[in-house]
Design an enzyme around this catalytic site. Structure first.
Site, PDB file in Angstrom:
ATOM      1  N   ASP A  84     -83.895   3.757  31.433  1.00 38.22           N
ATOM      2  CA  ASP A  84     -84.685   2.805  30.832  1.00 38.22           C
ATOM      3  C   ASP A  84     -86.238   3.306  30.665  1.00 38.22           C
ATOM      4  O   ASP A  84     -86.820   3.069  29.981  1.00 38.22           O
ATOM      5  CB  ASP A  84     -84.802   1.503  31.925  1.00 38.22           C
ATOM      6  CG  ASP A  84     -83.636   0.739  31.654  1.00 38.22           C
ATOM      7  OD1 ASP A  84     -82.923   0.814  30.584  1.00 38.22           O
ATOM      8  OD2 ASP A  84     -83.129   0.101  32.770  1.00 38.22           O
ATOM      9  N   LYS A 111     -77.273  -2.665  39.228  1.00 39.67           N
ATOM     10  CA  LYS A 111     -78.414  -1.556  39.249  1.00 39.67           C
ATOM     11  C   LYS A 111     -78.720  -1.050  40.488  1.00 39.67           C
ATOM     12  O   LYS A 111     -78.925   0.225  40.759  1.00 39.67           O
ATOM     13  CB  LYS A 111     -79.508  -1.822  38.240  1.00 39.67           C
ATOM     14  CG  LYS A 111     -78.905  -1.859  36.735  1.00 39.67           C
ATOM     15  CD  LYS A 111     -80.253  -2.136  35.903  1.00 39.67           C
ATOM     16  CE  LYS A 111     -80.014  -2.194  34.645  1.00 39.67           C
ATOM     17  NZ  LYS A 111     -81.018  -2.087  33.502  1.00 39.67           N
ATOM     18  N   ASN A 137     -78.816   2.847  35.823  1.00 40.59           N
ATOM     19  CA  ASN A 137     -78.415   2.353  34.797  1.00 40.59           C
ATOM     20  C   ASN A 137     -77.278   3.154  34.335  1.00 40.59           C
ATOM     21  O   ASN A 137     -76.703   2.672  33.107  1.00 40.59           O
ATOM     22  CB  ASN A 137     -79.227   1.792  33.991  1.00 40.59           C
ATOM     23  CG  ASN A 137     -79.943   2.539  32.842  1.00 40.59           C
ATOM     24  OD1 ASN A 137     -79.925   3.850  33.514  1.00 40.59           O
ATOM     25  ND2 ASN A 137     -80.573   2.415  31.742  1.00 40.59           N
ATOM     26  N   SER A 196     -73.273  -7.338  25.861  1.00 43.98           N
ATOM     27  CA  SER A 196     -73.858  -6.033  25.930  1.00 43.98           C
ATOM     28  C   SER A 196     -73.680  -5.631  24.515  1.00 43.98           C
ATOM     29  O   SER A 196     -72.933  -5.474  23.798  1.00 43.98           O
ATOM     30  CB  SER A 196     -73.063  -5.184  26.878  1.00 43.98           C
ATOM     31  OG  SER A 196     -73.531  -3.965  26.748  1.00 43.98           O
ATOM     32  N   LYS A 197     -74.940  -4.877  24.058  1.00 42.40           N
ATOM     33  CA  LYS A 197     -74.914  -4.239  22.575  1.00 42.40           C
ATOM     34  C   LYS A 197     -74.683  -2.823  22.818  1.00 42.40           C
ATOM     35  O   LYS A 197     -74.414  -2.163  21.826  1.00 42.40           O
ATOM     36  CB  LYS A 197     -76.389  -4.527  22.060  1.00 42.40           C
ATOM     37  CG  LYS A 197     -76.554  -5.775  21.523  1.00 42.40           C
ATOM     38  CD  LYS A 197     -77.916  -5.930  21.074  1.00 42.40           C
ATOM     39  CE  LYS A 197     -78.463  -7.252  20.639  1.00 42.40           C
ATOM     40  NZ  LYS A 197     -78.413  -8.565  21.077  1.00 42.40           N
ATOM     41  N   SER A 198     -74.534  -2.352  24.157  1.00 45.50           N
ATOM     42  CA  SER A 198     -74.064  -0.835  24.044  1.00 45.50           C
ATOM     43  C   SER A 198     -72.589  -0.292  23.557  1.00 45.50           C
ATOM     44  O   SER A 198     -72.687   0.463  22.963  1.00 45.50           O
ATOM     45  CB  SER A 198     -74.046  -0.491  25.860  1.00 45.50           C
ATOM     46  OG  SER A 198     -75.226  -0.878  26.427  1.00 45.50           O
TER      47      SER A 198
END
Length: 284
Positions: free
Chosen positions: A104, A68, A89, A16-18
């Site tokens: 999203d 989700k 999400n 994950s880039k979050s």
């Protein structure tokens, strides 16, 4: 000393880039808070939420695969758009209740805001893929007045998705192979039209097969949009650029959806003037 925090949950979660996005914004704004990864398996989901409810420092979480849909019945409330899409999400604590959102849809639309603010004679979007991300994109673009052509391996699934998300719309479902074969359709100049071609599938992603797509299906002046984030520049976008089309990459949607979540978690607007530096970090 305790510190407010939010996190992203999923299985797997290492990719994950979050945390990089939210961490960059927290650092730039000087906010004393943290954003983390948390590996949560399907069997642990209910226990995770029960534990976090009792933690006063927890501001909420982003939710990635495969949770989700599964998280929806475990929440106290779900926002109308998230309920329609059938996926959450982002979970936020509001007055003690756990509320689910889908960022999203607005995140996808964000890079298209300038175009969507204009008046068009006609809007059409060709969308490839029928997974969870496609559901958010279909709902968002139907609400923006676009006629949709949704392509999936199973056109019946595509048809069912269109009928569920926008039952009154005059949309079309086609097999994915439709866009792989050349067409000799003669597009008019399409002045005053907004045409979008969107890869909402994982095809073209690192470790996945390439997206089978023939550019004879792309009208003049189209915007080509690929939601894949690794690599940020996919073969589909590279070819679109070479052919002179405007392009939008998956990092745009990723950063856009994170913006909506960040405001809910931390009550501040991200410093979006620094997107270029953030992109450099994400692609380093």
């Amino acid at each position: 000393m305790s510190m407010p925090f939010a996190e992203v949950i999923g299985d797997p979660i290492a990719q994950s880039k979050s945390p990089a996005i939210h961490g960059f914004w927290l650092e730039r704004l000087g906010i004393e808070a943290a954003y983390r990864r948390c590996h949560v398996t399907a069997g642990d989901l209910r226990g995770y939420l029960d534990e976090r409810r009792g933690n006063a420092d927890w501001r909420g979480c982003n939710v990635t695969m495969p949770h989700k849909q599964a998280i929806i019945p475990l929440l106290d409330r779900v926002d109308a758009m998230a309920a329609r899409i059938g996926a959450v999400n982002t979970v936020v604590r509001e007055d003690g209740a756990l509320v689910g959102y889908n960022t999203d849809a607005p995140g996808f639309l964000e890079p298209l805001r300038r175009e969507l603010a204009q008046t068009h004679l006609f809007r059409m979007a060709r969308i490839l893929g029928t997974g969870g991300a496609a559901r958010a994109i279909v709902a968002a673009l139907a609400d923006a007045g676009a006629v949709l052509v949704l392509a999936g391996r199973d056109p019946n699934k595509a048809r069912a998705m269109l009928d569920t998300l926008d039952p009154g719309g005059e949309h079309h479902a086609v097999p994915l192979s439709h866009f792989a074969e050349p067409t000799n359709f003669a597009f008019d100049d399409r002045e005053g039209c907004l045409d979008l071609v969107i890869n909402a599938s994982p095809l073209g992603m690192t470790g996945q097969p390439p997206l089978p797509f023939d550019f004879s299906h792309v009208p003049p002046r189209s915007i080509c949009y690929d939601i894949v984030t690794a690599p940020a520049r996919t073969p589909f976008l590279d070819e679109a650029s070479e052919r002179g089309y405007r392009t939008v990459d998956g990092l745009s949607m990723l950063i856009g959806q994170a913006d909506h979540a960040f405001r809910r978690f931390f009550g501040a607007h991200p410093p979006r003037g620094e997107d270029e530096e953030l992109r450099r970090r994400l692609t380093a």
